[in-house]
Enzyme design. Structure first.
Site, PDB file in Angstrom:
ATOM      1  N   HIS A 106       0.845  -1.207   0.000  1.00 46.67           N
ATOM      2  CA  HIS A 106       0.000   0.000   0.000  1.00 46.67           C
ATOM      3  C   HIS A 106       0.882   1.260   0.000  1.00 46.67           C
ATOM      4  O   HIS A 106       0.614   2.219  -0.725  1.00 46.67           O
ATOM      5  CB  HIS A 106      -0.862   0.055   1.260  1.00 46.67           C
ATOM      6  CG  HIS A 106      -1.860  -1.048   1.388  1.00 46.67           C
ATOM      7  ND1 HIS A 106      -1.777  -2.027   2.340  1.00 46.67           N
ATOM      8  CD2 HIS A 106      -2.998  -1.321   0.693  1.00 46.67           C
ATOM      9  CE1 HIS A 106      -2.802  -2.837   2.248  1.00 46.67           C
ATOM     10  NE2 HIS A 106      -3.559  -2.457   1.242  1.00 46.67           N
TER      11      HIS A 106
ATOM     12  N   LYS B  43      -1.373  -4.571  -8.522  1.00 43.46           N
ATOM     13  CA  LYS B  43      -1.555  -5.663  -9.498  1.00 43.46           C
ATOM     14  C   LYS B  43      -1.730  -7.009  -8.820  1.00 43.46           C
ATOM     15  O   LYS B  43      -2.034  -7.989  -9.479  1.00 43.46           O
ATOM     16  CB  LYS B  43      -0.333  -5.749 -10.423  1.00 43.46           C
ATOM     17  CG  LYS B  43      -0.301  -4.709 -11.510  1.00 43.46           C
ATOM     18  CD  LYS B  43       0.757  -5.122 -12.519  1.00 43.46           C
ATOM     19  CE  LYS B  43       1.038  -4.038 -13.514  1.00 43.46           C
ATOM     20  NZ  LYS B  43       2.125  -4.426 -14.415  1.00 43.46           N
TER      21      LYS B  43
ATOM     22  N   ASP C 129      -4.082  -7.828  -6.975  1.00 45.50           N
ATOM     23  CA  ASP C 129      -5.507  -8.105  -7.240  1.00 45.50           C
ATOM     24  C   ASP C 129      -5.738  -7.837  -8.734  1.00 45.50           C
ATOM     25  O   ASP C 129      -6.384  -6.859  -9.112  1.00 45.50           O
ATOM     26  CB  ASP C 129      -6.376  -7.219  -6.352  1.00 45.50           C
ATOM     27  CG  ASP C 129      -6.196  -7.552  -4.883  1.00 45.50           C
ATOM     28  OD1 ASP C 129      -6.526  -8.670  -4.476  1.00 45.50           O
ATOM     29  OD2 ASP C 129      -5.684  -6.695  -4.136  1.00 45.50           O
TER      30      ASP C 129
HETATM   31  O1  PAF Z   1      -8.210  -3.865  -2.852  1.00 42.21           O
HETATM   32  C1  PAF Z   1      -8.853  -3.435  -1.880  1.00 42.21           C
HETATM   33  O2  PAF Z   1      -8.309  -3.144  -0.812  1.00 42.21           O
HETATM   34  C2  PAF Z   1     -10.357  -3.272  -1.996  1.00 42.21           C
HETATM   35  O3  PAF Z   1     -10.905  -4.269  -2.795  1.00 42.21           O
HETATM   36  C3  PAF Z   1     -10.784  -1.874  -2.484  1.00 42.21           C
HETATM   37  C4  PAF Z   1     -10.283  -1.588  -3.885  1.00 42.21           C
HETATM   38  C5  PAF Z   1     -10.244  -0.816  -1.538  1.00 42.21           C
HETATM   39  C6  PAF Z   1     -12.310  -1.773  -2.508  1.00 42.21           C
HETATM   40  O4  PAF Z   1     -12.866  -2.010  -1.254  1.00 42.21           O
END
Ligand code: PAF
Length: 274
Positions: free
Chosen positions: A33, A144, A146
Site C-alpha cells: 500500500h 496488481k 488483485d
Molecule cells: O483492494 C482493496 O483493498 C479493496 O478491494 C478496495 C479496492 C479498496 C475496494 O474495497
C-alpha cells in the site's frame, strides 16, 4: 494529514486542491500500500487515501468480521508517507441507507476469483464507483496483486467514461517472494514458512512457457498437484491473456498466470505476468 469521515467534509476539504490522486484501501496497510501512496505523489498535487472495510465485497462465510482493523498504525504510516488527506468513513457514512443500486460487472465477475467469491466483484465495483464519485480523483492507483480487480475497475472506468486514469502498481513481495497481503497476518509460523511456494509454482509455469511449453492445462495441473502435495487446497491456477483474462488460444500473446489457494484457513492469491 487531514482525516475525514463524512462525505461532505471530505468534499469541502478537496475543493481547489488541484490534481487529486486516490489510493483506496481496506486498511491494515503494508509496504505494498505504501508503495502505491509513494507512486501516487508523482501523479498529482493532493494524495488522498481511503480506509474502508467494505462489507459488500465479502461473502457470508468470509472474513469481514475478523479482517484486521489497525487504524492508529495505518494513520501513522500514511502520515509518515506524506499522504495529504485520509477518507475513513464509517459504514453509516458510506452506506447511510442500504446500497440497492449496485454495479453489475459483466461475465468477468464469474471467472477465476469470481467463481469462488460470488458477488465479490459487484461489491468491489460498487464501492469503487461510489468512492470515485466522492473523491473525484484524476488518477487512482490499485495493486496488481488483485489482477482481476484491477481489470474490473479499468473496464468499469472506461465503459462509464469516468475521467480517471487507472494506474496499476507492481506487487510488493517479502524477501522470500510471498506477495504482501493483509491476509498474510492470519498465517501460523509454519504456514508462513510454506506460503512462498505459491509464487514458486507460478514461477515454474512462467519458466516452462518461456522455454517453449505451450500446454497451459498441463502446467496448471502440475502446479495444482505440487500445491496439493504440500498441503494446499487450490481454487485455481490459470494461465490467461493479460488483455481480457480469457483462456489463450496461443501462448504468443502477453499472458498472466494467476492462482488462489488455501493454506489452512487462509486463502492467498498471487499472479505473475509473462
Ligand atoms: O483492494 C482493496 O483493498 C479493496 O478491494 C478496495 C479496492 C479498496 C475496494 O474495497
Amino acid at each position: 494529514m487531514q482525516i475525514h469521515s463524512s462525505i461532505a467534509d471530505l468534499r469541502s476539504a478537496l475543493k481547489g486542491r488541484g490534481r487529486v490522486v486516490f489510493v483506496p484501501t481496506m486498511g491494515n496497510l503494508h509496504a505494498g500500500h505504501i508503495s502505491l501512496m509513494q507512486q501516487a505523489r508523482a501523479h498529482g498535487d493532493t494524495v488522498v487515501a481511503s480506509i474502508f472495510v467494505n462489507r459488500l465485497q465479502f461473502g457470508p462465510n468470509e472474513d469481514f468480521d475478523k479482517y484486521p482493523r489497525t487504524f492508529a498504525d495505518d494513520c501513522a504510516k500514511l502520515e509518515a508517507t506524506g499522504v495529504d488527506v485520509l477518507f475513513a468513513p464509517t459504514e453509516t457514512d458510506l452506506y447511510p441507507e442500504p446500497q440497492e443500486y449496485t454495479v453489475e460487472p459483466p461475465a468477468i465477475q464469474n471467472v477465476l476469483d469470481g467463481e469462488f467469491r460470488p458477488g465479490h466483484f459487484r461489491g468491489v465495483a460498487t464501492v469503487v464507483l461510489k468512492l470515485f464519485n466522492i473523491v473525484q480523483p484524476q488518477t487512482a492507483l490499485f495493486g496488481k496483486k488483485d489482477y482481476q480487480q484491477l481489470m474490473v475497475i479499468r473496464n468499469m472506468t472506461r465503459q462509464f467514461a469516468l475521467p480517471i486514469e487507472i494506474v496499476g502498481g507492481e506487487t510488493v513481495r517479502a524477501d522470500d517472494g510471498l506477495a504482501l497481503s493483509s491476509r498474510n497476518g492470519y498465517l501460523t509460523p509454519t504456514e508462513r514458512a510454506e506460503a512462498p511456494r505459491l509464487r514458486q509454482e507460478l514461477e515454474k509455469v512462467r519458466s516452462a512457457l518461456r522455454n517453449g511449453e505451450s500446454d497451459c492445462v498441463k502446467l496448471e495441473n502440475a502446479a495444482i498437484e505440487a500445491l496439493t502435495a504440500a498441503g494446499w487446497k487450490t481454487d485455481y491456477v490459470a494461465v490467461r491473456q493479460q488483455s481480457d483474462l480469457a483462456r489463450p488460444n496461443s501462448v504468443n500473446v502477453p499472458l498472466v498466470v494467476l492462482a488462489a489457494s488455501r493454506l489452512g484457513a487462509t486463502r492467498l492469491i498471487d499472479n505473475i505476468e509473462i
